[in-house]
Write a protein that holds these residues in place. Sequence first.
Motif, PDB file in Angstrom:
ATOM      1  N   VAL A 151       0.819  -1.218   0.000  1.00  0.00           N
ATOM      2  CA  VAL A 151       0.000   0.000   0.000  1.00  0.00           C
ATOM      3  C   VAL A 151       0.850   1.265   0.000  1.00  0.00           C
ATOM      4  O   VAL A 151       0.324   2.365   0.116  1.00  0.00           O
ATOM      5  CB  VAL A 151      -0.960   0.019   1.221  1.00  0.00           C
ATOM      6  N   ILE A 152       2.155   1.114  -0.132  1.00  0.00           N
ATOM      7  CA  ILE A 152       3.025   2.281  -0.080  1.00  0.00           C
ATOM      8  C   ILE A 152       2.919   3.113  -1.355  1.00  0.00           C
ATOM      9  O   ILE A 152       3.224   4.309  -1.359  1.00  0.00           O
ATOM     10  CB  ILE A 152       4.482   1.844   0.185  1.00  0.00           C
ATOM     11  N   SER A 153       2.481   2.474  -2.454  1.00  0.00           N
ATOM     12  CA  SER A 153       2.263   3.187  -3.711  1.00  0.00           C
ATOM     13  C   SER A 153       1.416   2.326  -4.642  1.00  0.00           C
ATOM     14  O   SER A 153       1.578   1.096  -4.662  1.00  0.00           O
ATOM     15  CB  SER A 153       3.597   3.519  -4.389  1.00  0.00           C
ATOM     16  N   PRO A 154       0.521   2.941  -5.425  1.00  0.00           N
ATOM     17  CA  PRO A 154      -0.228   2.169  -6.428  1.00  0.00           C
ATOM     18  C   PRO A 154       0.650   1.706  -7.589  1.00  0.00           C
ATOM     19  O   PRO A 154       0.261   0.816  -8.337  1.00  0.00           O
ATOM     20  CB  PRO A 154      -1.288   3.163  -6.921  1.00  0.00           C
ATOM     21  N   SER A 155       1.830   2.297  -7.730  1.00  0.00           N
ATOM     22  CA  SER A 155       2.704   2.007  -8.859  1.00  0.00           C
ATOM     23  C   SER A 155       3.550   0.761  -8.596  1.00  0.00           C
ATOM     24  O   SER A 155       4.296   0.707  -7.607  1.00  0.00           O
ATOM     25  CB  SER A 155       3.625   3.205  -9.128  1.00  0.00           C
ATOM     26  N   THR A 156       3.438  -0.206  -9.495  1.00  0.00           N
ATOM     27  CA  THR A 156       4.267  -1.415  -9.376  1.00  0.00           C
ATOM     28  C   THR A 156       5.748  -1.074  -9.473  1.00  0.00           C
ATOM     29  O   THR A 156       6.583  -1.650  -8.770  1.00  0.00           O
ATOM     30  CB  THR A 156       3.892  -2.416 -10.485  1.00  0.00           C
ATOM     31  N   GLU A 157       6.082  -0.151 -10.339  1.00  0.00           N
ATOM     32  CA  GLU A 157       7.478   0.259 -10.503  1.00  0.00           C
ATOM     33  C   GLU A 157       8.034   0.856  -9.218  1.00  0.00           C
ATOM     34  O   GLU A 157       9.167   0.559  -8.825  1.00  0.00           O
ATOM     35  CB  GLU A 157       7.588   1.278 -11.642  1.00  0.00           C
ATOM     36  N   GLU A 158       7.239   1.687  -8.557  1.00  0.00           N
ATOM     37  CA  GLU A 158       7.682   2.289  -7.306  1.00  0.00           C
ATOM     38  C   GLU A 158       7.864   1.225  -6.222  1.00  0.00           C
ATOM     39  O   GLU A 158       8.843   1.243  -5.472  1.00  0.00           O
ATOM     40  CB  GLU A 158       6.685   3.348  -6.837  1.00  0.00           C
ATOM     41  N   ARG A 159       6.941   0.285  -6.141  1.00  0.00           N
ATOM     42  CA  ARG A 159       7.047  -0.767  -5.126  1.00  0.00           C
ATOM     43  C   ARG A 159       8.260  -1.651  -5.376  1.00  0.00           C
ATOM     44  O   ARG A 159       8.922  -2.093  -4.432  1.00  0.00           O
ATOM     45  CB  ARG A 159       5.767  -1.616  -5.103  1.00  0.00           C
ATOM     46  N   THR A 160       8.562  -1.890  -6.644  1.00  0.00           N
ATOM     47  CA  THR A 160       9.761  -2.672  -6.967  1.00  0.00           C
ATOM     48  C   THR A 160      11.018  -1.943  -6.515  1.00  0.00           C
ATOM     49  O   THR A 160      11.948  -2.559  -5.983  1.00  0.00           O
ATOM     50  CB  THR A 160       9.821  -2.937  -8.486  1.00  0.00           C
ATOM     51  N   GLY A 161      11.042  -0.627  -6.718  1.00  0.00           N
ATOM     52  CA  GLY A 161      12.177   0.164  -6.266  1.00  0.00           C
ATOM     53  C   GLY A 161      12.333   0.137  -4.759  1.00  0.00           C
ATOM     54  O   GLY A 161      13.448   0.041  -4.235  1.00  0.00           O
ATOM     55  N   VAL A 162      11.221   0.183  -4.054  1.00  0.00           N
ATOM     56  CA  VAL A 162      11.266   0.129  -2.594  1.00  0.00           C
ATOM     57  C   VAL A 162      11.790  -1.223  -2.126  1.00  0.00           C
ATOM     58  O   VAL A 162      12.564  -1.309  -1.170  1.00  0.00           O
ATOM     59  CB  VAL A 162       9.858   0.398  -2.010  1.00  0.00           C
ATOM     60  N   THR A 163      11.389  -2.287  -2.811  1.00  0.00           N
ATOM     61  CA  THR A 163      11.833  -3.635  -2.444  1.00  0.00           C
ATOM     62  C   THR A 163      13.350  -3.758  -2.500  1.00  0.00           C
ATOM     63  O   THR A 163      13.963  -4.460  -1.683  1.00  0.00           O
ATOM     64  CB  THR A 163      11.198  -4.681  -3.376  1.00  0.00           C
ATOM     65  N   ALA A 164      13.978  -3.073  -3.449  1.00  0.00           N
ATOM     66  CA  ALA A 164      15.438  -3.133  -3.566  1.00  0.00           C
ATOM     67  C   ALA A 164      16.107  -2.607  -2.303  1.00  0.00           C
ATOM     68  O   ALA A 164      17.115  -3.169  -1.847  1.00  0.00           O
ATOM     69  CB  ALA A 164      15.888  -2.325  -4.785  1.00  0.00           C
ATOM     70  N   TYR A 165      15.548  -1.564  -1.709  1.00  0.00           N
ATOM     71  CA  TYR A 165      16.110  -1.026  -0.472  1.00  0.00           C
ATOM     72  C   TYR A 165      15.904  -1.999   0.682  1.00  0.00           C
ATOM     73  O   TYR A 165      16.766  -2.146   1.555  1.00  0.00           O
ATOM     74  CB  TYR A 165      15.475   0.330  -0.154  1.00  0.00           C
ATOM     75  N   ARG A 166      14.763  -2.639   0.690  1.00  0.00           N
ATOM     76  CA  ARG A 166      14.505  -3.639   1.730  1.00  0.00           C
ATOM     77  C   ARG A 166      15.521  -4.778   1.648  1.00  0.00           C
ATOM     78  O   ARG A 166      16.064  -5.214   2.670  1.00  0.00           O
ATOM     79  CB  ARG A 166      13.083  -4.188   1.565  1.00  0.00           C
ATOM     80  N   MET A 167      15.781  -5.258   0.454  1.00  0.00           N
ATOM     81  CA  MET A 167      16.732  -6.354   0.290  1.00  0.00           C
ATOM     82  C   MET A 167      18.141  -5.935   0.670  1.00  0.00           C
ATOM     83  O   MET A 167      18.913  -6.729   1.220  1.00  0.00           O
ATOM     84  CB  MET A 167      16.700  -6.850  -1.158  1.00  0.00           C
ATOM     85  N   PHE A 168      18.477  -4.679   0.384  1.00  0.00           N
ATOM     86  CA  PHE A 168      19.808  -4.186   0.755  1.00  0.00           C
ATOM     87  C   PHE A 168      19.997  -4.242   2.265  1.00  0.00           C
ATOM     88  O   PHE A 168      21.013  -4.743   2.766  1.00  0.00           O
ATOM     89  CB  PHE A 168      19.998  -2.752   0.260  1.00  0.00           C
ATOM     90  N   PHE A 169      19.022  -3.726   3.008  1.00  0.00           N
ATOM     91  CA  PHE A 169      19.169  -3.687   4.467  1.00  0.00           C
ATOM     92  C   PHE A 169      19.095  -5.085   5.076  1.00  0.00           C
ATOM     93  O   PHE A 169      19.711  -5.349   6.107  1.00  0.00           O
ATOM     94  CB  PHE A 169      18.114  -2.766   5.076  1.00  0.00           C
ATOM     95  N   SER A 170      18.354  -5.987   4.443  1.00  0.00           N
ATOM     96  CA  SER A 170      18.323  -7.361   4.917  1.00  0.00           C
ATOM     97  C   SER A 170      19.703  -8.000   4.811  1.00  0.00           C
ATOM     98  O   SER A 170      20.179  -8.659   5.737  1.00  0.00           O
ATOM     99  CB  SER A 170      17.310  -8.161   4.100  1.00  0.00           C
ATOM    100  N   GLY A 171      20.356  -7.807   3.661  1.00  0.00           N
ATOM    101  CA  GLY A 171      21.708  -8.326   3.501  1.00  0.00           C
ATOM    102  C   GLY A 171      22.713  -7.626   4.388  1.00  0.00           C
ATOM    103  O   GLY A 171      23.633  -8.257   4.929  1.00  0.00           O
ATOM    104  N   PHE A 172      22.532  -6.317   4.568  1.00  0.00           N
ATOM    105  CA  PHE A 172      23.440  -5.545   5.408  1.00  0.00           C
ATOM    106  C   PHE A 172      23.388  -6.017   6.863  1.00  0.00           C
ATOM    107  O   PHE A 172      24.405  -5.998   7.562  1.00  0.00           O
ATOM    108  CB  PHE A 172      23.080  -4.061   5.333  1.00  0.00           C
TER     109      PHE A 172
END
Length: 239
Positions: A151-172
């Motif tokens: 629900v952070i954005s209606p845009s699939t592209e935006e949500r995909t971009g947000v997911t990349a940050y989530r994965m970065f911090f998970s690995g970090f």
Amino acid sequence: MASTPAVDEPAARSDTQNDRVRLPEKLGYGLGDLPSGLYLNFFSAYLLYFFVDLGGVAPASMALMLLLSRIFDAFTDPAMGMISDRTRSRWGRYRPYLLWGAVPYGVTGYLIFAAPDLSTGWLLVWAYVTYGLCMLAFTAVNVPYSGLLGVISPSTEERTGVTAYRMFFSGFAGILVGVLATTLVRELGSGDEALGIELTMAIFATISTICFLITFATTKERIPAAPTSGSIKGDLGRL
């Protein structure tokens, strides 16, 4: 007819701008995955060592505890999803649980390794109770945190971009535990490994609490909640 695009285009641009998730919010959301990474990696490295090698608890008893917690998760995870989906508050459906659950998440994680001087039997009880509470707090925060992405954005592209940050911090988080944990346990414990593990967990628990509060403060739910259909009892029945 020529005037129609002039009316529609600004509205379209406005909608696109409202759908955008800017960098501070992407970082804020991604930071919310750091706590789970810190806990899971630290538990993987030190949970059994703390209770079995240092505390003398039977390995089979700890293995049973981990198995039971996974079975418990099979019920609590979907139940928490149903609860958060039906939550209505001024902060949205999912963000409130980041606020309400941040402190319990930190406290219960710390308590696992803050065991007093107990006999082996009572230490096992301490492990079961505190670990169970911690996993309950883990579910109460992380299930809504995952739901927030939708629900952070209606845009699939935006949500995909947000997911990349989530994965970065998970690995970090894994890197952070791997690089710092052993040194912190040694230095903070000054020869007492149990104390070193407790104090190191206190640091990671504090960081985790702060991360969830930052995620709550920096994110926004842009997709309004739809009317709920059905009941929790019905959903559980279908499950």
